[in-house]
Design an enzyme around this catalytic site. Sequence first.
Site, short mmCIF file in Angstrom:
data_model
loop_
_atom_site.label_atom_id
_atom_site.label_comp_id
_atom_site.label_asym_id
_atom_site.label_seq_id
_atom_site.Cartn_x
_atom_site.Cartn_y
_atom_site.Cartn_z
CE LYS A 1 -3.70 2.24 2.70
NZ LYS A 1 -4.69 2.33 3.89
CE LYS B 1 -6.38 2.09 -0.57
NZ LYS B 1 -6.80 2.24 0.81
#
Length: 330
Positions: free
Chosen positions: A199, A252
Amino acid sequence: MGFPQHRFRRLRSHPTLRRMVRQTRLSVDQLIYPLFVRPGAGVRQPIHSMPGQYQLSVDTLVVECKAVVDLGVPAVLLFGIPEHKDAVGSDASSETGIIQRAVRAIKDACPDLVVITDVCLCAYTDHGHCGVVVDRGGGKDVDNDATLPLLVAEAVSHVKAGADMVAPSDMMDGRVAAIRAGLDEAGFTHTPIMAYAAKYASSYYGPFREAAESPPMFGDRKTYQMDVANADEALREVAADIEEGADIVMVKPALNCLDVIWRVKERFGVPTAAYHVSGEFAAIKAAAANGWLDEKGAAVETTLAIARAGADLIVTYFAKDLARWIREGV
Ligand SMILES: [Zn+2]
């Protein structure tokens, strides 16, 4: 053998032929729909930076989940906006917390819908960071190890309420192992973990922070989320999460990290998810609203690109639209 024996255009000459030789196919089975739940009743509050998305109260959330089921979308990813925020995000693991109530209501109404819960503290802390904040060297920082037990308590309470899967998004080191141990100890050995493994500290999360009411009150998240410039580190993050017991790993944001998705899928071959994030969604919506992009074309192309890069599962605010478009034949 080359031209003129070979012509690439032959198989592009008819829509049905194109359909037959299409390599990447979108399926509704790949889609996960993110939803935001807040206190109250009858609430359906539009999120301005994410047209068509809403903050919902538990009752309207259940109605929304029934619509999701009717469209064939298999899973939702829940984010909670609590009544109270404090320094350690106490509401995150409360038995009567917003997520816990939402999960019970959804599982009651839609037992076959897979309910995944976001596990993080930023929406529950008054400072908006993803863990416990301490003073360090004259500045403030999130304490990794002090945060882990809070995340474990949150994950266990979500699963006790009926969550089918937990998705830790905090990016603390060691949290997957801690949550796995916590779930196992509580008897939930069969509950999978979808880890936000790679992420990045992305600018594209902006609209989400309005949606989840979780902006950091000071500083940024760069001491725990990844530097956008790094890709090798993403592979090490993913390897660590798999080692610690992650069942699904997530990258992400999705569109800016197609290279990372590809490398993760190639290297590890495990179920891989990608999050087409709020800013990526908002960019398409804004351009379409101005008449600068065709919304359906751009959304389908983007989702195909994410799938083509190697994502098995795609978390997307377009999930309901995509389900309709897939049914119509995209
Ligand atoms: Zn967070």
